[in-house]
Design a protein around this motif. Structure first.
Motif, short mmCIF file in Angstrom:
data_model
loop_
_atom_site.label_atom_id
_atom_site.label_comp_id
_atom_site.label_asym_id
_atom_site.label_seq_id
_atom_site.Cartn_x
_atom_site.Cartn_y
_atom_site.Cartn_z
N LEU A 41 0.83 -1.21 0.00
CA LEU A 41 0.00 0.00 0.00
C LEU A 41 0.86 1.26 0.00
N GLY A 42 1.89 1.27 0.85
CA GLY A 42 2.77 2.43 0.91
C GLY A 42 3.49 2.68 -0.41
N ASN A 43 3.91 1.58 -1.04
CA ASN A 43 4.62 1.69 -2.32
C ASN A 43 3.70 2.25 -3.40
N PHE A 44 2.46 1.76 -3.44
CA PHE A 44 1.49 2.24 -4.43
C PHE A 44 1.23 3.73 -4.25
N ILE A 45 0.98 4.16 -3.03
CA ILE A 45 0.66 5.56 -2.76
C ILE A 45 1.85 6.46 -3.10
N ALA A 46 3.06 6.02 -2.75
CA ALA A 46 4.25 6.83 -3.04
C ALA A 46 4.43 7.02 -4.55
N HIS A 47 4.20 5.98 -5.34
CA HIS A 47 4.32 6.10 -6.79
C HIS A 47 3.26 7.06 -7.35
N ILE A 48 2.06 7.00 -6.81
CA ILE A 48 1.00 7.93 -7.24
C ILE A 48 1.43 9.36 -6.92
N GLN A 49 1.92 9.59 -5.71
CA GLN A 49 2.31 10.94 -5.30
C GLN A 49 3.47 11.47 -6.14
N GLU A 50 4.45 10.60 -6.39
CA GLU A 50 5.61 11.04 -7.17
C GLU A 50 5.21 11.42 -8.59
N GLN A 51 4.33 10.63 -9.22
CA GLN A 51 3.91 10.97 -10.58
C GLN A 51 3.00 12.19 -10.59
N CYS A 52 2.19 12.36 -9.58
CA CYS A 52 1.36 13.57 -9.48
C CYS A 52 2.25 14.81 -9.32
N LEU A 53 3.35 14.66 -8.62
CA LEU A 53 4.30 15.77 -8.47
C LEU A 53 4.85 16.18 -9.83
N ARG A 54 5.18 15.16 -10.67
CA ARG A 54 5.75 15.45 -11.98
C ARG A 54 4.70 15.97 -12.97
N ILE A 55 3.51 15.38 -12.94
CA ILE A 55 2.51 15.73 -13.95
C ILE A 55 1.68 16.95 -13.55
N TYR A 56 1.26 16.99 -12.29
CA TYR A 56 0.36 18.06 -11.85
C TYR A 56 1.04 19.08 -10.94
N ASN A 57 2.35 18.87 -10.69
CA ASN A 57 3.09 19.75 -9.77
C ASN A 57 2.43 19.79 -8.39
N ASP A 58 1.84 18.67 -8.00
CA ASP A 58 1.14 18.61 -6.71
C ASP A 58 1.12 17.15 -6.25
N ALA A 59 1.95 16.83 -5.27
CA ALA A 59 2.03 15.46 -4.77
C ALA A 59 0.73 15.01 -4.12
N ASP A 60 -0.09 15.95 -3.66
CA ASP A 60 -1.35 15.62 -2.99
C ASP A 60 -2.55 15.68 -3.93
N TYR A 61 -2.29 15.68 -5.23
CA TYR A 61 -3.37 15.83 -6.22
C TYR A 61 -4.44 14.76 -6.04
N ALA A 62 -4.04 13.53 -5.73
CA ALA A 62 -4.99 12.42 -5.61
C ALA A 62 -5.28 12.08 -4.15
N GLU A 63 -5.13 13.02 -3.25
CA GLU A 63 -5.24 12.74 -1.82
C GLU A 63 -6.60 12.14 -1.44
N ARG A 64 -7.68 12.65 -2.01
CA ARG A 64 -9.01 12.15 -1.65
C ARG A 64 -9.16 10.67 -2.02
N THR A 65 -8.70 10.31 -3.23
CA THR A 65 -8.81 8.93 -3.67
C THR A 65 -7.89 8.01 -2.87
N ILE A 66 -6.72 8.52 -2.53
CA ILE A 66 -5.76 7.73 -1.73
C ILE A 66 -6.37 7.39 -0.36
N LYS A 67 -6.99 8.38 0.25
CA LYS A 67 -7.62 8.14 1.56
C LYS A 67 -8.74 7.10 1.44
N CYS A 68 -9.49 7.20 0.35
CA CYS A 68 -10.57 6.24 0.12
C CYS A 68 -10.01 4.82 -0.05
#
Length: 751
Positions: free
Chosen positions: A665-692
């Motif tokens: 789970l931690g690995n999956f979330i970290a990869h999502i955050q890292e790619q959101c940082l690169r694509i959307y310039n926001d590591a927390d872009y998918a925060e709502r879905t991650i919490k879900c």
């Protein structure tokens, strides 16, 4: 594999807009303006990674067709500079517009600041004056109609001139830089070996040719017998063309300079397809090494020879477009011609059988008058294919990434056929069988021979194409086999340098045989394992449909997908797999430390920060609760999950072992955050879905108090991305951002 229609480049803000028909229609209507747009169609693309992207669109209204090109920049300063240059031209006010907020420029034909003569050619009176000055025959009729044949914005324009007396000509205009590189001094009426040049204008960078009647060589299925004869005559004519004595006025290709450009081309490919960096570099190095071994040759060559440059008129064969006329290896023309046919076969526009027939006829014709050995044919065909690598993206192939991988595979196939004085060229010395495994006929025979018990399944199996999708030289490779058989899906071959991956094969079989197959009511599956080929260090599975989960996971407002993903992981963790290997926290920290210390050694400016990060990682890891041993994926991230309608497919169990489930789970979330940082310039872009996602998993597992453990593994995985960013050239610019993010997250976790 995810289907792509555009490159991904966060340095060009308007890149996504360039591929949106709705947004472009609004821009055209607002700024040019073009009213009553019915449709827009993309004709051409030119892309410089992290710099600019240009697209030419054909815009259709009720009663007119417009050509519009859009150019987006990575830098606002470039946009403003281009705008300042354009404002000095007369058509700028009505045919060009700068959209500063998007860092892009809209230009409507005939406005093109790099091809200023277009404005005069599009105006009947000005065109007559230009044509009169350019024509060798000053008594020529000047009244004409202009029909656009080809337009490459900021590069070249080709049009048909239909004069009132019934005569026809072709006019071509270029940028000043390109015109200066042409062998135009040689292309004068009294000197040209072609006898087709009617006029030229150095002032307007313009050439006028006599129109040649004829039909192009057939390149569409089905290929007829008459078409085959035309290819034979084409080969004969090319051999005669090569035998003409070259003039000193024709520029030679400088091999050293050409090979330098070849390596730049390789680097450019790596930017749009970073997962194939090692392979593209290897191909460029191999091509370069082989070309250097060739004896020097100074043959008269066309320089851009392929089927579109050939017209058939009765029994005669005519060549077109001598813009790249030069001297070099005669095999360059032969290989370039065959590479374009191979390109069409690779993308499914002609069959493999048709390609082989056309190739055989063309070479038979060529060898009637000239000799060329098989080594040169394969070498220059590989070179030609390598130069066409951008075409799937340039001309709008939907799955362009897969198209590029298929072309790279064809390069490898041809290079493997080249016999050198030392040994046969291989893609990877640690996987010498790899070049054979991208030969469809070899693999088909291999399967039929080694899997006789599957005879009924294989009865109608025909492997049409093998595509090297991914290759990590010295470690492993992934090959897609496209088959032509009813009710038989395409296949994926997994090759490992260390030998047949018995553990991975066994794991996937066990999962598929239990509850991860099409009978599963929960729609969570793994691909079906098909055949094992231990002697080739490979096993084959069915290719499953779907796209990677990143985009729908991050952008969907529906909780169903995140809930299903949580269940898929919970299902894996609670499977009955019997796994020998165990992954401990100490191993995880050891891998992290090894990777980050390597980065620190190469980057002295980050040493203190990286060492502090490692110390903090050790500290937070001590706050983990007692380790739970479950079957874990150990490389679980968004590229390992495909979603197709309501089904999730989990891929790649190479690292599957016993371990702490919260690592996945931690690995999956970290990869999502890292790619959101690169694509959307926001590591927390998918925060709502991650919490879900996490809350659903904890609810399923009955361990709602384990959120902290997931968070610790998330931070450890984020820290590992510091090293990952340094291994991938296109991500190096994000390393500092990732370091700052890791420091920030560690501080929060330590509180």
């Amino acid at each position: 594999m995810e289907r792509q229609t555009q490159p991904s480049d966060d340095q060009i803000p308007a890149l996504e807009l360039l591929f949106s028909e709705e947004q472009l229609t609004n821009l055209f209507d607002t700024h040019l303006p073009i009213e009553g747009i019915i449709s827009i169609y993309r004709e051409y693309l030119r892309y410089k990674p992290e710099s600019s992207c240009l697209l030419l669109y054909r815009v259709q209204t009720q009663d007119q067709t417009h050509l519009v090109y859009v150019k987006a920049f990575s830098d606002l300063a470039k946009t403003i500079k281009t705008s300042n240059k354009q404002s000095r031209l007369s058509l700028a006010a009505t045919h060009s517009h700068v959209v500063s907020e998007h860092q892009l420029i809209l230009n409507r034909y005939p406005y093109d600041d790099k091809l200023p003569s277009l404005e005069k050619l599009s105006n009947p009176k000005q065109r007559a004056s230009v044509i009169n000055r350019a024509m060798f025959d000053k008594n020529h009729d000047l009244e004409s109609q202009l029909t656009v044949l080809q337009y490459k914005p900021e590069r070249r324009f080709v049009a048909k001139l239909s004069f009132s007396d019934g005569s026809i000509a072709v006019v071509k205009t270029y940028t000043q830089e390109r015109y200066n590189t042409l062998s135009y001094l040689y292309l004068k009426k009294e000197q040209s070996p072609f006898g087709r040049l009617l006029g030229k204008s150095d002032k307007h960078c313009l050439l006028i040719y006599q129109w040649i009647e004829g039909k192009p060589l057939a390149m569409q299925t089905p290929i007829l017998q008459d078409d085959l004869l035309c290819y034979q005559r084409c080969g004969e004519e090319l051999a005669r063309f090569h035998q003409q004595p070259p003039s000193k006025k024709v520029k030679p290709i400088r091999t050293k300079q050409f090979l330098h450009l070849l390596h730049l081309h390789s680097q450019s490919i790596a930017q749009i397809l970073p997962e194939q960096t090692a392979l593209t570099t290897h191909i460029a190095d191999t091509l370069s090494a082989l070309i250097k071994t060739l004896p020097k040759e100074r043959s008269f060559i066309h320089g851009d020879f392929y089927a579109d440059q050939v017209l058939v008129n009765g029994e005669s064969i005519e060549f077109l477009d001598f813009d790249n006329l030069c001297t070099w290896f005669s095999g360059f023309d032969v290989g370039n011609f065959l590479s374009h046919l191979s390109y069409r076969m690779t993308l499914g526009l002609i069959t493999r059988n048709e390609y082989e027939q056309l190739e055989a006829q063309f070479l038979a014709g060529y060898r009637e008058s000239a000799s060329i050995d098989d080594n040169k044919i394969h070498l220059f065909t590989a070179l030609g294919i390598f130069q066409l690598i951008y075409h799937p993206l340039r001309f709008g192939v939907i799955d362009w990434k897969k198209g590029i991988c298929a072309l790279l595979s064809r390069c490898c196939y041809h290079l493997d056929q080249v016999q050198t004085s030392e040994a046969q060229i291989t893609i990877d010395q640690s996987l010498p069988q790899l070049t054979k495994l991208i030969d469809p006929s070899f693999v088909q025979k291999l399967i039929e021979h080694q899997c006789p018990t599957q005879g009924s399944t294989l009865a109608n199996l025909q492997i049409e194409q093998a595509i090297l999708i991914r290759s990590k030289l010295g470690k492993r490779a992934l090959i897609e086999y496209q088959v032509n058989a009813e009710n038989q899906p395409d296949m994926i071959g997994k090759v490992r340098a260390k030998g047949f991956d018995r553990k991975s094969w066994k794991t996937q079989n066990a999962l598929y045989s239990s509850e991860f197959n099409p009978k599963a009511s929960d729609n969570v599956q793994v691909p079906k394992p098909l055949f094992k080929l231990p002697e080739q260090s490979m096993w084959i599975q069915e290719k499953v449909p779907g796209t990677t989960i990143f985009e729908p996971f991050c952008n969907s407002a529906n909780k169903a997908l995140s809930h299903q993903l949580a269940f898929a992981l919970y299902k894996l963790h609670n499977s009955t797999l019997n796994l020998e290997k165990t992954h401990t926290l100490e191993k995880e920290l050891s891998i992290l430390e090894s990777n980050l210390l390597q980065v620190a050694e190469r980057n002295a400016q980050w040493q203190a920060r990286i060492k502090r990060i490692l110390a903090w990682c050790r500290t937070v890891s001590k706050t983990l609760s007692d380790s739970i041993q479950k079957p874990i994926h150990r490389d679980f991230y968004h590229d390992q999950v495909l979603v197709h309608k309501h089904t999730l497919y989990i891929l790649d169990f190479d690292l599957c072992c016993m371990g702490n489930p919260y690592l996945d789970l931690g690995n999956f979330i970290a990869h999502i955050q890292e790619q959101c940082l690169r694509i959307y310039n926001d590591a927390d872009y998918a925060e709502r879905t991650i919490k879900c996602f996490t809350s659903r998993y904890l609810l399923l597992s009955g361990n709602s108090n384990k959120a902290h453990d997931i968070d610790v593994y998330r931070v450890l995985s984020l820290a590992r991305h510091i090293a990952i960013s340094q291994r991938i050239p296109s991500r190096k610019k994000y390393t500092l951002d990732i370091i700052s993010l890791v420091e920030q997250e560690l501080r929060k976790t330590l509180l």
